[in-house]
Design a protein around this motif. Structure first.
Motif, mmCIF file in Angstrom:
data_model
loop_
_atom_site.group_PDB
_atom_site.id
_atom_site.type_symbol
_atom_site.label_atom_id
_atom_site.label_comp_id
_atom_site.label_asym_id
_atom_site.label_seq_id
_atom_site.Cartn_x
_atom_site.Cartn_y
_atom_site.Cartn_z
ATOM 1 N N GLN A 56 0.836 -1.190 0.000
ATOM 2 C CA GLN A 56 0.000 0.000 0.000
ATOM 3 C C GLN A 56 0.871 1.239 0.000
ATOM 4 N N ASN A 57 0.573 2.137 -0.893
ATOM 5 C CA ASN A 57 1.249 3.429 -0.932
ATOM 6 C C ASN A 57 0.742 4.257 0.244
ATOM 7 N N GLU A 58 1.651 4.587 1.140
ATOM 8 C CA GLU A 58 1.213 5.241 2.378
ATOM 9 C C GLU A 58 0.620 6.621 2.139
ATOM 10 N N LYS A 59 1.075 7.263 1.075
ATOM 11 C CA LYS A 59 0.539 8.606 0.814
ATOM 12 C C LYS A 59 -0.828 8.532 0.161
ATOM 13 N N THR A 60 -0.905 7.841 -0.953
ATOM 14 C CA THR A 60 -2.157 7.817 -1.705
ATOM 15 C C THR A 60 -3.161 6.816 -1.143
ATOM 16 N N LYS A 61 -2.713 5.938 -0.256
ATOM 17 C CA LYS A 61 -3.575 4.884 0.301
ATOM 18 C C LYS A 61 -3.974 3.845 -0.742
ATOM 19 N N GLN A 62 -3.445 3.983 -1.948
ATOM 20 C CA GLN A 62 -3.795 3.036 -2.997
ATOM 21 C C GLN A 62 -2.876 1.811 -2.917
ATOM 22 N N TYR A 63 -3.232 0.799 -3.685
ATOM 23 C CA TYR A 63 -2.511 -0.466 -3.595
ATOM 24 C C TYR A 63 -1.783 -0.828 -4.888
ATOM 25 N N THR A 64 -0.673 -1.537 -4.736
ATOM 26 C CA THR A 64 0.142 -2.017 -5.860
ATOM 27 C C THR A 64 0.549 -3.459 -5.620
ATOM 28 N N LEU A 65 1.082 -4.093 -6.650
ATOM 29 C CA LEU A 65 1.619 -5.439 -6.509
ATOM 30 C C LEU A 65 2.882 -5.406 -5.647
ATOM 31 N N GLY A 66 3.070 -6.426 -4.839
ATOM 32 C CA GLY A 66 4.203 -6.476 -3.912
ATOM 33 C C GLY A 66 5.389 -7.267 -4.445
ATOM 34 N N TYR A 67 6.502 -7.131 -3.742
ATOM 35 C CA TYR A 67 7.752 -7.722 -4.201
ATOM 36 C C TYR A 67 7.780 -9.241 -4.163
ATOM 37 N N THR A 68 6.954 -9.826 -3.314
ATOM 38 C CA THR A 68 6.962 -11.286 -3.257
ATOM 39 C C THR A 68 6.629 -11.876 -4.621
ATOM 40 N N LEU A 69 5.776 -11.156 -5.367
ATOM 41 C CA LEU A 69 5.437 -11.632 -6.708
ATOM 42 C C LEU A 69 6.653 -11.617 -7.614
ATOM 43 N N LEU A 70 7.551 -10.672 -7.361
ATOM 44 C CA LEU A 70 8.783 -10.607 -8.137
ATOM 45 C C LEU A 70 9.661 -11.819 -7.817
ATOM 46 N N GLU A 71 9.733 -12.147 -6.544
ATOM 47 C CA GLU A 71 10.505 -13.337 -6.145
ATOM 48 C C GLU A 71 9.946 -14.586 -6.811
ATOM 49 N N LEU A 72 8.622 -14.724 -6.715
ATOM 50 C CA LEU A 72 7.989 -15.916 -7.276
ATOM 51 C C LEU A 72 8.151 -15.964 -8.792
ATOM 52 N N GLY A 73 8.039 -14.802 -9.433
ATOM 53 C CA GLY A 73 8.180 -14.750 -10.885
ATOM 54 C C GLY A 73 9.552 -15.200 -11.350
ATOM 55 N N LEU B 69 2.397 -16.024 -12.325
ATOM 56 C CA LEU B 69 3.312 -15.374 -11.392
ATOM 57 C C LEU B 69 4.425 -14.652 -12.134
ATOM 58 N N LEU B 70 4.797 -15.196 -13.285
ATOM 59 C CA LEU B 70 5.817 -14.555 -14.097
ATOM 60 C C LEU B 70 5.279 -13.240 -14.657
ATOM 61 N N GLU B 71 4.037 -13.266 -15.102
ATOM 62 C CA GLU B 71 3.404 -12.037 -15.599
ATOM 63 C C GLU B 71 3.351 -10.992 -14.509
ATOM 64 N N LEU B 72 2.896 -11.406 -13.341
ATOM 65 C CA LEU B 72 2.760 -10.461 -12.233
ATOM 66 C C LEU B 72 4.118 -9.929 -11.799
ATOM 67 N N GLY B 73 5.120 -10.808 -11.776
ATOM 68 C CA GLY B 73 6.453 -10.390 -11.369
ATOM 69 C C GLY B 73 7.021 -9.317 -12.286
ATOM 70 N N THR B 74 6.858 -9.505 -13.592
ATOM 71 C CA THR B 74 7.390 -8.498 -14.504
ATOM 72 C C THR B 74 6.609 -7.196 -14.381
ATOM 73 N N LYS B 75 5.325 -7.319 -14.059
ATOM 74 C CA LYS B 75 4.516 -6.115 -13.864
ATOM 75 C C LYS B 75 5.025 -5.317 -12.660
ATOM 76 N N VAL B 76 5.444 -6.006 -11.626
ATOM 77 C CA VAL B 76 6.004 -5.318 -10.460
ATOM 78 C C VAL B 76 7.190 -4.467 -10.890
ATOM 79 N N LEU B 77 8.029 -5.060 -11.733
ATOM 80 C CA LEU B 77 9.213 -4.338 -12.185
ATOM 81 C C LEU B 77 8.852 -3.122 -13.020
ATOM 82 N N THR B 78 7.916 -3.282 -13.959
ATOM 83 C CA THR B 78 7.569 -2.146 -14.820
ATOM 84 C C THR B 78 6.844 -1.073 -14.019
#
Lengths: 253, 253
Positions: A56-73, B69-78
Motif C-alpha cells: 500500500q502506498n502510504e501517501k495515496t492509500k492506494q494499492y500495488t503489486l508487492g515484491y513477493t510476486l517478483l521473487e515468485l516470478g 506469477l511470471l506475468e505479475l512479477g514483470t509487472k512489479v518491475l515495470t
DNA sequence: AACGATGTTCTCTATTCGTGAACAAAACAG
DNA sequence: CTGTTTTGTTCACGAATAGAGAACATCGTT
C-alpha cells in the motif's frame, strides 16, 4: 466445478486485475471490478499485504503489486529449464539472422514468450515477454496449436471471439484451421501482418523424446527486411529447432 | 490481527514454500509444511491452478509455480519507476569502477536488490536479484536500516536470531547498532566479509524530495580488487547517489 | 465549513473452509 | 506378477469465517 476456494480465487483475480491497469488501484475501484463489497476487498488486500503480495502506498492509500510476486516470478524462470537450454540456440539464431528470436511455450489456453534474444539492429522489433496471448495470434503460437488434438484446437477457436489486431488478422475460424493443417504438413509457419502490421514471423516446432511438442522458436522482424531473406531465415530456424529437438532426444521418423 | 482471510493466507504461504524448495512439490509434502490436511491443500492447489498460479506436471502429478506469477512479477518491475530511473546511473557506476553495482530497496522488514548491473570483469561477483535478505546483512541493506527510526531498528534486530553467513558476520546487536550510527554520521557504509567471505561492499543512500531514504546504491566486488581502490570507488558511489537524490528533488542541507 | 469521495471498521448469518477418513492410482519390493 | 506402501483425489459434515451492508473515519475539494 465447486471444488474451489472462493476467497483464494478472489485473491488471485484481484492480483490479475493489476496486469491490465495502472500501477495503483483503490479499494472502491477493485470492488467494482471484482464485484465484491468494499469490506471484502479490504480484507483481501490486508491479507495479501501481510504476505507481501500487495503493497500500500502510504501517501495515496492506494494499492500495488508487492515484491513477493517478483521473487515468485523469477523462481518460475529458474525452474523452467527450457529457458536456459534455449539460450545458446537463440543467441546463434540471432547472430545468423540479425533478427529477434523468441522461444514460445503453451500454458493452458494461452501462449507466452518465455525467452527472447534481441537483434542488434538499430531499428528492431521487440516483443513483450511473459505476457499471455491467444494461441492463434502469432506464428510461434499457431505452431504450438497446430500440433494439438483437433478437439483442443476447436475449443480454443470457438472460445474467443477472435481478437483482431490488424487489418490482416484472421477473420474466420476456417481460415485458421486451414493454416494449422498447412503448418503440420510443412513443419513451419511463415506469416505477415497477423498480429502486428509490417511484421513477419517465421516459426517452427521443438519436439521432445516422446514426440510431443514442447515449445516453438520464431524469428520475427520487419517484413521488408525479413521477406527478401525468408528462405535463408527459414533454413536457419529449421536447423535450430532440429538441433534442439535432437538434444531433447527426439528422433525424426 | 484477526482481519485475515485464512485460506488466502494459506494460498500465499503455499506459493512461498516453492521459493526455498526444489521446483516440484507434492500434496503430501506441502500439507506437512503448511500443517494443513491433504484435502485442504489439494483444494488450494486446484484453485490456484485454475487461476494459472500453479501448474501440475501431468506425468509426476507434482506441482510447480505457474506462469501467471511470471506475468505479475514483470509487472512489479515495470511499475517500479526507480528501477528504470536507476539504470543509467548504475551503468555509469559500473563503467567507472569496473565492479558490480546494485540498487537496494526496503520492503517491509526485508531488503531486496531490485536492479543490478554486472561488471565486465571475467572474475566477477554476482548477486541474486529479487530475493529478500535481512536488513542487517549487507552494506546496502544496513544503509537503508541506518536511516530508519530507532524503534524500527530494534524491532528488526530483536526479531531475527541474527543469521550468520560468514565467520565475520555480526554476532551482537550492539555491534550492528554502533555501525548504524557510524553510517548516519559518515553518510556511507563500507564493509567486508559480512555476508560473503572475500567480498567488500561500499554503499550509500538515495533521498527523495521529502528527505526520506528511498533506496541505496552499492558497489560490490572481491576485496582484493576493491580495497586498494576503495577511496576512488567511494567517491564515485557518493557522486552517483548525490546525482540521483538531486534528480529526485532532494536538497542537501 | 460543508461536501463528496476515499479507505477502514463493524456486526451478523449464510456460506464455506478444513478435517479426517475413505478411495483410487500409481510406485515399489519381494 | 502380486501384495504393499505411498501418492494424489474425493467426500460429508460441523465448526469457523467469508462477504454483505451499513456506519465510521479521513482525506481532498469546493
Amino acid at each position: 466445478m465447486d471444488q474451489v476456494l472462493s476467497s483464494v480465487r478472489n485473491g488471485c483475480r484481484l492480483l490479475k486485475i493489476f496486469l491490465d491497469s495502472p500501477k495503483e488501484l483503490g479499494v472502491t475501484e477493485l470492488s467494482k471490478k471484482l464485484q465484491l463489497s468494499k469490506g471484502a476487498v479490504h480484507k483481501l488486500l490486508s491479507t495479501l499485504e501481510s504476505e507481501g503480495f500487495i503493497r500500500q502506498n502510504e501517501k495515496t492509500k492506494q494499492y500495488t503489486l508487492g515484491y513477493t510476486l517478483l521473487e515468485l516470478g523469477t523462481k518460475v524462470l529458474t525452474n523452467h529449464d527450457i529457458v536456459d537450454f534455449s539460450k545458446p540456440f537463440l543467441d546463434q539464431l540471432v547472430s545468423r539472422t540479425n533478427e529477434l528470436a523468441v522461444l514460445c511455450v503453451q500454458d493452458s489456453k494461452d501462449a507466452i514468450y518465455v525467452a527472447k534474444e534481441d537483434s542488434l539492429h538499430p531499428v528492431r522489433f521487440t516483443v513483450e515477454s511473459f505476457r499471455r496471448f491467444p494461441l492463434y495470434s502469432t506464428s510461434a503460437a499457431r505452431v504450438l496449436l497446430a500440433y494439438q488434438p483437433e478437439e483442443f484446437q476447436d475449443e480454443i477457436l470457438q472460445e474467443h471471439p477472435l481478437k483482431s489486431y490488424t487489418p490482416h488478422s484472421y477473420t474466420s475460424v476456417e481460415q485458421i484451421k486451414e493454416d494449422l493443417v498447412t503448418i503440420r504438413e510443412r513443419g513451419y509457419e511463415i506469416s505477415s501482418n497477423r498480429r502486428n502490421t509490417g511484421v513477419t514471423g517465421i516459426a517452427a516446432p521443438i519436439f521432445d523424446s516422446t514426440g510431443h511438442i514442447t515449445a516453438s522458436v520464431s524469428v520475427i522482424g520487419p517484413s521488408d527486411r525479413v521477406m527478401p531473406k525468408k528462405d535463408e531465415i527459414l533454413q536457419e530456424t529449421l536447423a535450430t529447432v532440429r538441433a534442439m529437438s535432437a538434444q531433447l532426444g527426439y528422433r525424426m521418423s
